[in-house]
Design a protein around this motif. Structure first.
Motif, short mmCIF file in Angstrom:
data_model
loop_
_atom_site.label_atom_id
_atom_site.label_comp_id
_atom_site.label_asym_id
_atom_site.label_seq_id
_atom_site.Cartn_x
_atom_site.Cartn_y
_atom_site.Cartn_z
N LEU A 108 0.82 -1.21 0.00
CA LEU A 108 0.00 0.00 0.00
C LEU A 108 0.86 1.26 0.00
O LEU A 108 0.52 2.25 -0.66
CB LEU A 108 -0.94 -0.01 1.20
CG LEU A 108 -2.03 -1.07 1.15
CD1 LEU A 108 -2.78 -1.13 2.47
CD2 LEU A 108 -2.98 -0.81 0.01
N ALA A 109 1.97 1.24 0.71
CA ALA A 109 2.88 2.39 0.70
C ALA A 109 3.48 2.59 -0.70
O ALA A 109 3.62 3.72 -1.16
CB ALA A 109 3.99 2.21 1.73
N TRP B 131 3.05 5.77 -3.08
CA TRP B 131 4.22 6.44 -3.65
C TRP B 131 4.06 6.62 -5.16
O TRP B 131 4.34 7.68 -5.70
CB TRP B 131 5.48 5.64 -3.33
CG TRP B 131 6.71 6.22 -3.95
CD1 TRP B 131 7.34 5.79 -5.08
CD2 TRP B 131 7.44 7.35 -3.50
NE1 TRP B 131 8.43 6.57 -5.35
CE2 TRP B 131 8.51 7.55 -4.39
CE3 TRP B 131 7.29 8.22 -2.43
CZ2 TRP B 131 9.42 8.57 -4.24
CZ3 TRP B 131 8.22 9.24 -2.29
CH2 TRP B 131 9.26 9.40 -3.18
N PHE B 132 3.62 5.58 -5.85
CA PHE B 132 3.50 5.68 -7.30
C PHE B 132 2.30 6.52 -7.74
O PHE B 132 2.28 7.04 -8.85
CB PHE B 132 3.45 4.29 -7.93
CG PHE B 132 4.77 3.60 -7.90
CD1 PHE B 132 5.85 4.10 -8.60
CD2 PHE B 132 4.94 2.45 -7.16
CE1 PHE B 132 7.09 3.48 -8.56
CE2 PHE B 132 6.16 1.81 -7.12
CZ PHE B 132 7.24 2.32 -7.81
N MET B 133 1.31 6.66 -6.86
CA MET B 133 0.14 7.46 -7.21
C MET B 133 0.18 8.85 -6.58
O MET B 133 -0.81 9.56 -6.60
CB MET B 133 -1.14 6.75 -6.77
CG MET B 133 -1.43 5.49 -7.52
SD MET B 133 -3.03 4.79 -7.11
CE MET B 133 -2.80 4.24 -5.45
N TRP C 86 -8.32 12.39 -3.72
CA TRP C 86 -9.40 11.65 -3.05
C TRP C 86 -9.57 10.27 -3.67
O TRP C 86 -9.88 9.31 -2.98
CB TRP C 86 -10.71 12.43 -3.11
CG TRP C 86 -11.21 12.67 -4.50
CD1 TRP C 86 -10.92 13.72 -5.30
CD2 TRP C 86 -12.04 11.80 -5.27
NE1 TRP C 86 -11.53 13.58 -6.51
CE2 TRP C 86 -12.23 12.42 -6.53
CE3 TRP C 86 -12.65 10.59 -5.02
CZ2 TRP C 86 -13.01 11.84 -7.52
CZ3 TRP C 86 -13.42 10.02 -6.01
CH2 TRP C 86 -13.59 10.65 -7.24
N LEU C 87 -9.34 10.16 -4.98
CA LEU C 87 -9.46 8.86 -5.64
C LEU C 87 -8.34 7.93 -5.19
O LEU C 87 -8.57 6.74 -4.94
CB LEU C 87 -9.44 9.05 -7.15
CG LEU C 87 -9.61 7.79 -7.99
CD1 LEU C 87 -10.96 7.15 -7.70
CD2 LEU C 87 -9.48 8.11 -9.45
N ARG C 88 -7.13 8.47 -5.05
CA ARG C 88 -6.01 7.67 -4.55
C ARG C 88 -6.29 7.18 -3.13
O ARG C 88 -6.08 6.02 -2.82
CB ARG C 88 -4.73 8.51 -4.58
CG ARG C 88 -3.52 7.76 -4.05
CD ARG C 88 -2.31 8.63 -3.89
NE ARG C 88 -2.54 9.61 -2.85
CZ ARG C 88 -2.22 10.90 -2.94
NH1 ARG C 88 -1.69 11.37 -4.02
NH2 ARG C 88 -2.44 11.70 -1.94
N ARG C 89 -6.77 8.08 -2.28
CA ARG C 89 -7.07 7.69 -0.90
C ARG C 89 -8.17 6.63 -0.85
O ARG C 89 -8.08 5.67 -0.08
CB ARG C 89 -7.48 8.91 -0.09
CG ARG C 89 -6.35 9.83 0.21
CD ARG C 89 -6.80 10.94 1.14
NE ARG C 89 -5.85 12.01 1.12
CZ ARG C 89 -6.12 13.26 0.77
NH1 ARG C 89 -7.34 13.60 0.43
NH2 ARG C 89 -5.19 14.17 0.77
N ALA C 90 -9.21 6.81 -1.64
CA ALA C 90 -10.30 5.84 -1.65
C ALA C 90 -9.82 4.48 -2.13
O ALA C 90 -10.13 3.44 -1.53
CB ALA C 90 -11.44 6.33 -2.54
#
Length: 126
Positions: free
Chosen positions: A20-21, A25-27, A34-38
């Motif tokens: 997940l880290a 990092w890549f995103m 918000w899309l990355r967090r979701a």
């Protein structure tokens, strides 16, 4: 829970967190944070939420690998309680992200409105 199984859980949880880290990092340069967090929260929920199967002397296992194993290798497919846990883990993570998104939008709206009022004291949106 046996010591070997605890070590396996630690290794699984650690490798999932590293995954997940790396995804974060890549995103990190995505425009829509918000899309990355979701996406990462839903992945974390389905990878790390444990499910206890109703077999005597069973231990809690991660829900997504158990679901995939049952889906692919068992004759009857995935057990209903495993499927329900997977759906509720993903749905709960999405619900948390929806609440977080609505609260952040509300704060952003209020911050923008306050900024406009500070720039123009005669501003009134009534």
């Amino acid at each position: 829970m046996s010591e070997d199984f605890q070590i396996a859980w630690f290794v699984y949880a650690g490798s999932t967190l590293v995954l997940l880290a790396a995804g974060w990092w890549f995103m990190r340069n995505w425009r829509w944070s918000w899309l990355r967090r979701a996406f990462l929260l839903v992945l974390a929920a389905v990878f790390l939420v444990p499910v206890k199967i109703p077999v005597a002397e069973s231990v809690a296992m991660p829900v997504l690998p158990l679901y995939l194993y049952q889906l692919l290798f068992e004759e009857n497919g995935a057990a209903p309680e495993v499927t329900a846990n997977l759906v509720f883990a993903a749905g709960g993570a999405l619900a948390v992200m929806v609440v977080w998104g609505l609260v952040s939008l509300l704060f952003k709206f209020r911050r923008e409105r306050r900024r406009r009022f500070d720039e123009d004291p005669y501003f009134n949106e009534q």
